[in-house]
Design a protein around this motif. Sequence first.
Motif, PDB file in Angstrom:
ATOM      1  N   GLU A 148      29.312  22.232 -23.155  1.00 16.58           N
ATOM      2  CA  GLU A 148      29.340  21.534 -24.440  1.00 16.58           C
ATOM      3  C   GLU A 148      28.948  22.457 -25.590  1.00 16.58           C
ATOM      4  O   GLU A 148      29.379  22.263 -26.734  1.00 16.58           O
ATOM      5  N   LEU A 166      34.964  16.759 -21.894  1.00 21.26           N
ATOM      6  CA  LEU A 166      34.936  17.948 -22.749  1.00 21.26           C
ATOM      7  C   LEU A 166      36.191  18.030 -23.620  1.00 21.26           C
ATOM      8  O   LEU A 166      36.114  18.393 -24.806  1.00 21.26           O
ATOM      9  N   ARG A 169      35.999  15.878 -26.602  1.00 17.17           N
ATOM     10  CA  ARG A 169      35.117  16.394 -27.663  1.00 17.17           C
ATOM     11  C   ARG A 169      35.681  17.657 -28.315  1.00 17.17           C
ATOM     12  O   ARG A 169      34.989  18.335 -29.058  1.00 17.17           O
TER      13      ARG A 169
END
Length: 476
Positions: A148, A166, A169
Amino acid sequence: MRRPLVLDVDGTFLRTDLLLECFWAGLHRAPLATLSASLRHLRDRAALKRALADIATPRLDLMPLNPDIAARALEAREAGREVVLASASDRTLVAGLAAQYGFSADSLASDGQTNLKGAVKAQALVAAHGARGFDYAGDSAADRPVWEAAERALIVGHRPRIARALRARGHDVQEIPGGWHLRDLVRALRPHQWVKNVLLFLPMLAAHDFALNTLLLVLAGIAAFSAAASCIYIVNDLLDLEADRLHPTKCNRPFACGAVPIGVGMFTALVLAGFALGGGLLLGPAFLAVIVLYMTLSLAYSLRLKRMRWVDIATLAALYTLRVVAGAAASGVAASFLMLVFVFPVFLTLGCVKRMTELALAQNNHRLPGRGYARSDRGDLLNVAGLGTVGALLIFFSYSFSPQAQALYPAQWLLWVAMIPIAVWLIRMVRLGYRGAQDYDPIVFALHDKAGLSLILVTLGLMMQGAGLWTRWLGL
């Protein structure tokens, strides 16, 4: 400036775990110190990693690499990118690994006080390279905070939920094949070695007890013994990681090449040990005592005895002989003392054959890795094998005059005739071992060798005729 490529070590750049590598290397070299350190630092991972690394540093140049990650690291270096190792393993090992492969000297790792894992690793990397200022390759769910914090996430193994999260995002995610396969774990159990446990049938055959109940008890004993043997094979492979990696063929064993994680092997060994001891309990205290003795002696062999000249061969012979004792204990059939004395020199001879085979196939004149023999010892091994052959034949001849033999074999002279194929078989095994013309394990070789099996069948046929069994069964 191009983003650095940051690599996790355990399970990512390497197909192994450095903490467990240190643990097993320590058990191999200094077992008491390793166990003491493990118990003392059990709850402090960073201190444990430092203590084990100080006790036994494994050969970093022999560690199995993940080929996909190694190729990406090489590509990044050639493109002028910095390649950084960031690992929860101890700093001394990680720094040595970085130097070994020409990576950045600014590697990050546990230091004996801080365990560099998960969020702690993510914070250290952000402090060094900035948020989303690096690409990160990892394999564990604990790596999620690091992915992240990275710009590009390279995920080794099958982690679809983390990959989807992931991507949602805004991360660039690349999934790289990893993990292990059940077939490789089965290979580590060495099921082909279970054929050795046919030796448990010997007391039953020698006593001519062919009752169904006896057969079922022996089969149950074989199952328990097979589990015990596979447990010890795993432990032996974990203790021999370095020696196996230096061997021309054993380097392909599942743990040595990284095909199966060490942790999976440890868990499997515990399950097998539980099955073996549970089977021992069901089959009675005598069988349980034999299987405990077998596992204890096997462990002593793996830890120390196999590196002691001549002691290792005597131990191998004892381990084979214990299989015969286990067959008697499981079935309740009394094993003749002379029969047990007879099989020991036979197995002593086969132990010499095993070492002669290894030496004949060795690539140089140095001592075998983890063993006490070199090619110059082949003559001595041949002499001991000869003494074992003569000793076995003399004991078999003495057995033919025993009260048990006279009761079981009315045609005593056929036992003497049976000594001829026994002698030919033993001499043939010694000859093939000296020439390196058989497998590394003579028992496994013998059970697949058509010519040798023919000699064994002739021997059994003569003994059965001497006992009058063919007449009883077939009217011959």
